[in-house]
Each structure stands twice: as structure tokens, then as C-alpha cells.
Design an enzyme around this catalytic site. Sequence first.
Site, PDB file in Angstrom:
ATOM      1  N   ASP A 139     -13.356   4.516  10.173  1.00 52.45           N
ATOM      2  CA  ASP A 139     -13.590   4.497   8.814  1.00 52.45           C
ATOM      3  C   ASP A 139     -14.066   3.052   8.614  1.00 52.45           C
ATOM      4  O   ASP A 139     -13.905   2.404   7.783  1.00 52.45           O
ATOM      5  CB  ASP A 139     -12.456   4.835   8.074  1.00 52.45           C
ATOM      6  N   LYS A 197       0.713  -1.112  -0.044  1.00 50.92           N
ATOM      7  CA  LYS A 197       0.072  -0.006  -0.003  1.00 50.92           C
ATOM      8  C   LYS A 197       0.835   1.174   0.071  1.00 50.92           C
ATOM      9  O   LYS A 197       1.836   1.425   0.987  1.00 50.92           O
ATOM     10  CB  LYS A 197      -1.003  -0.010   1.393  1.00 50.92           C
TER      11      LYS A 197
HETATM   12  P1  ADP Z   1      -7.498   3.436   1.543  1.00 59.11           P
HETATM   13  O1  ADP Z   1      -6.837   3.879   2.809  1.00 59.11           O
HETATM   14  O2  ADP Z   1      -7.042   4.217   0.370  1.00 59.11           O
HETATM   15  O3  ADP Z   1      -9.076   3.267   1.758  1.00 59.11           O
HETATM   16  P2  ADP Z   1      -7.470   0.880   1.752  1.00 59.11           P
HETATM   17  O4  ADP Z   1      -6.452   0.074   2.677  1.00 59.11           O
HETATM   18  O5  ADP Z   1      -9.101   0.748   2.298  1.00 59.11           O
HETATM   19  O6  ADP Z   1      -6.953   2.048   1.227  1.00 59.11           O
HETATM   20  O7  ADP Z   1      -7.361  -0.248   0.565  1.00 59.11           O
HETATM   21  C1  ADP Z   1      -8.048   0.115  -0.943  1.00 59.11           C
HETATM   22  C2  ADP Z   1      -8.396  -1.101  -1.309  1.00 59.11           C
HETATM   23  O8  ADP Z   1      -7.316  -1.926  -1.772  1.00 59.11           O
HETATM   24  C3  ADP Z   1      -9.270  -2.140  -0.615  1.00 59.11           C
HETATM   25  O9  ADP Z   1     -10.635  -1.667  -0.792  1.00 59.11           O
HETATM   26  C4  ADP Z   1      -9.193  -3.718  -1.008  1.00 59.11           C
HETATM   27  O10 ADP Z   1      -9.836  -3.761  -2.092  1.00 59.11           O
HETATM   28  C5  ADP Z   1      -7.764  -3.298  -1.456  1.00 59.11           C
HETATM   29  N1  ADP Z   1      -6.897  -4.030  -0.409  1.00 59.11           N
HETATM   30  C6  ADP Z   1      -5.986  -3.270   0.562  1.00 59.11           C
HETATM   31  N2  ADP Z   1      -5.273  -4.008   1.333  1.00 59.11           N
HETATM   32  C7  ADP Z   1      -5.460  -5.183   0.758  1.00 59.11           C
HETATM   33  C8  ADP Z   1      -4.930  -6.646   1.256  1.00 59.11           C
HETATM   34  N3  ADP Z   1      -4.096  -6.554   2.246  1.00 59.11           N
HETATM   35  N4  ADP Z   1      -5.121  -7.383   0.682  1.00 59.11           N
HETATM   36  C9  ADP Z   1      -6.007  -7.279  -0.480  1.00 59.11           C
HETATM   37  N5  ADP Z   1      -6.682  -6.511  -0.992  1.00 59.11           N
HETATM   38  C10 ADP Z   1      -6.431  -5.288  -0.306  1.00 59.11           C
HETATM   39 MG    MG Z   2     -10.163   2.198   2.666  1.00 67.29          MG
END
Ligand code: ADP
Ligand code: MG
Length: 458
Positions: free
Chosen positions: A226, A121
Amino acid sequence: MKLDVDVLRYLSKDDFRVLTAVEMGMRNHEIVPSELIDRIASLKHGGTYKVLKNLLKHKLLHHDSSKYDGFRLTYLGYDFLAIKTLVNRGVFTAIGRQIGVGKESDIFEVAKEDGTVLAMKLHRLGRVSFRAVKSKRDYLKHRSSYNWLYLSRLAALKEFAFMKALEEHGFPVPLAVDSNRHCVVMSLIQGYPLVQVKELQNPDTVFDTIIGLVVRLAEHGLIHCDFNEFNIMIDDDEKVTMIDFPQMVSVSHHNAQMYFDRDVECIFKFFSKRFNLSFEENAGHSDDSKVDSEEVGRPSFADIKKVTGFLDKELSASGFTRKDQDDIERFTGDDVEKDLDSDDTESADEHIEKDEGHFEEEGNPVEQGETSKEDTEMKQDVVSENEGLNDLGTVPEEDRQTEHENEPELTKRLNKQRRRAIQAVQGGRKNFTSRNSYKDKGGRSSHNSKIQKQLGNW
Ligand code: ADP
Ligand code: MG
């Protein structure tokens, strides 16, 4: 923003040396004077200028000659520094496709040498709420630019620290693997965000599990803030995993009760709409929300036996301090979003696009991550440059603002967030890899083979 890993492969040692020199210079310059970059990098025969041109061509740097000739890192440049560090540490060796685009992040698959696929991320604070922060005039009195990279680094540090601590306390979260700068590497969750799930075998059980998590978090002194269908992942066995922690606060936060109720409300609303779970049937006083909420058995914040201090004790052990928490809350707080929401004439998407444009012009990275031996040598060369200057990204005390929020604004904000995310999921204007793509393309296992971008030897 495209993360072109091909560029990564062709960058030379000198390229990274100059990129790192710009990062170092940004500790006390919004725009780093070219001569300073040259001095820090100390390449032979004026090589720095040629390298700067190359980095500029690949959009890893932004050139600014409005006051003097200088450069700053772009998010892409910062990405490359973080990725290089993580690859050098052996955390992963290849980058795959983009699997998520969050409000303020990009998520990619990355693979280890043995083929294990992880999630990376990259935090991108400022992407959505840039213009909103611009209206923080008190802050701008003292600064002409924003420390977005610093704030993104804090968000990553916080997320990593929370993920680790939560996992240690038995919460269903991704496994925190490593973190550097604005980047967090974690286990890949085999599932889909709840927002994509149209049917559940056992909606009641899933609902109970999720509400149980909100309560258990509060018992541990934390509120997610959130907690909604975008940040809850569900796998084929209907196992729940929660993600996305940078906005978490302590139960001692002055708005804790409201944040808690909001998280609970989100889950109730979503399950009632999507899975037709009925919470109203026992209520009978539909115009009195207080009575309603008691009768449908919503957890009450006041009744939860809470342990405080979790944030301070456990998180500071991971290097995430109270000051970091204060810094990040001040900038990701709701007064920021409130500004964003006050302009109702434009769609959320328009905000995103415009604000991204702004960022490219005005973002200001600040802090650096891990330093190599070479970096340390460079640092010694410029130690006098850094003496007597403030810590990176610190905001003068008088810039600090008090947050004022009220519930209608937050509800509005949340709805907007949701609309924005729905637009993203449905394709929106941007051609991101859809979050639906796991389902569209028939399962995750086939994607391992798609990770082709080997990053070579750095
Ligand atoms: P933000 O803080 O920008 O909302 P998120 O952590 O919610 O970011 O991640 C955005 C999207 O990425 C999630 O809705 C999911 O679909 C995907 N995602 C995030 N982390 C993972 C993970 N560890 N494994 C699989 N998909 C993930
Ligand atoms: Mg998110």
C-alpha cells in the site's frame, strides 16, 4: 465514531470489570448472555445489570435480544479497554485531537506525563469493507457474524511487529512504543502525508529515496502493498518516513511480483503527475508498456536479490505468527476489496457510511489483550465455560478461501482507495479533523498545549 475521553474518566472500577467480563465472554460467544456476564464479573448484589445499563448508555456495549438477552463490545468499548491498559502501563496519560482518519483506522495524539506527544492508531477493520466480506458466502455458511475486533487486533499486532523489525533494520518508520488489543502507540511523525505536499525542493532526491525503499524492502523479503502518497510522510527537510504496515506481505507471496510492481507504479505515477517528473522522455514506445518500464529504469522484481524468511523469523519474535499472517491476509486480501469495487454505482464515501452502520449492528469482537490480576480472578471463575472451545477468532479450515486477483481489478481498487482518501482529505461528508490541519493551524508545537484531556487515575 467519537472517542469521548470524558466518559473514560468517569468510568468506575465496576464498569471496567463488567466491560472486561463481556470481552472474556466474547471469546466463545458472539453475543454474551447477560447471566454469563454477571457470573464472570461477579459483582455483589446484582450490580452487573446496573453497570450494563450504564455501559450501554455510553455505547460501549451493544445489546442484542434477538436470540437471548445478551451484549457484545462495540469498537468504542474495545477502545476503552485498550486505552485503559496502556494508561495503566504508563504509556501515555492524556488523549488529544484526532490527527488522521485512515481507510480502516483512527489516529489520535496522545501525551506522556512529561509532555512528549505520541501517535495512537486504533485499527478499525470492517469499517470500509464490511459489505464486501458479507458476500463471502462460504465463510458465512459457518458463522453469522464477523470477528472484526479480532482482525483489528491482528492488524495492530502485525503493524507493531513490522514497525519494530523495520526500525531495527534501519528503515525510516515511526518508533514503535507499545501495542494492546487493536491499538498501536508510536512516535509522532513531524511531517505531512506526501499527498498534501504540493511542492518539493528536491523531487528527484525524494523520488529516488522512496523507490530505494521499495527495493530495500524487497531485499529484506517484504512488500509494503500500500505504498502510495497516503502512506509516505515528508517533513520540512524532505525526510521520508513510511507508515501503515498491516497489509505487508512476503516476497514469497504468490502475488508478490504484482504487488511490487503496483507499489512502484504508484510512486512513478504520483511523481509524474504531482511534480512533473518525466519518465517517458527516453521511452519512445509509448504503446508498449514493457519497453517503457525498462527504459525508464523501473526496478525489476526479478532482478532484486531477496532474502526470504524475514516475516517468519523476525516477526514471530514479536508474537506475530504465520497463522496470524494467514488469518489477516485472508480477510484483508484483494478478493474482499474486489467485491467492494464491483459496485461502481455508488461513491466510495457512500460505502463507508453504510458499512459503518452495518458494523454497529453486526461487528463481533473476539480476543482480549492484557489481563490484570482482577481479570485473572474472573477468568478462573469461568474456566469451565471456555474449556473445549476453539481459540478465539479461528476460522474453520473449510472456510478458508483462495484468493484470485488480477491486475485490472487491483488498479481499479487502488484508484478507488485514492479517491476515497482524497475525499476524506478534502473534507468529504464527515467532519473529521483534517490531515491538513498541521499546516492550517500553523505547526505542531502549539498542539501540545491542546492536549487537555487528562485521564485521571484508573
Ligand atoms: P490507515 O491504515 O487507516 O491508512 P495510516 O497509518 O495510514 O492509517 O494513518 C492515517 C493517517 O494518519 C496518515 O495519513 C497520517 O496523516 C496520520 N498518521 C498516521 N501515523 C502517524 C504518525 N506516526 N505520526 C503522524 N501522523 C500519523
Ligand atoms: Mg494509510
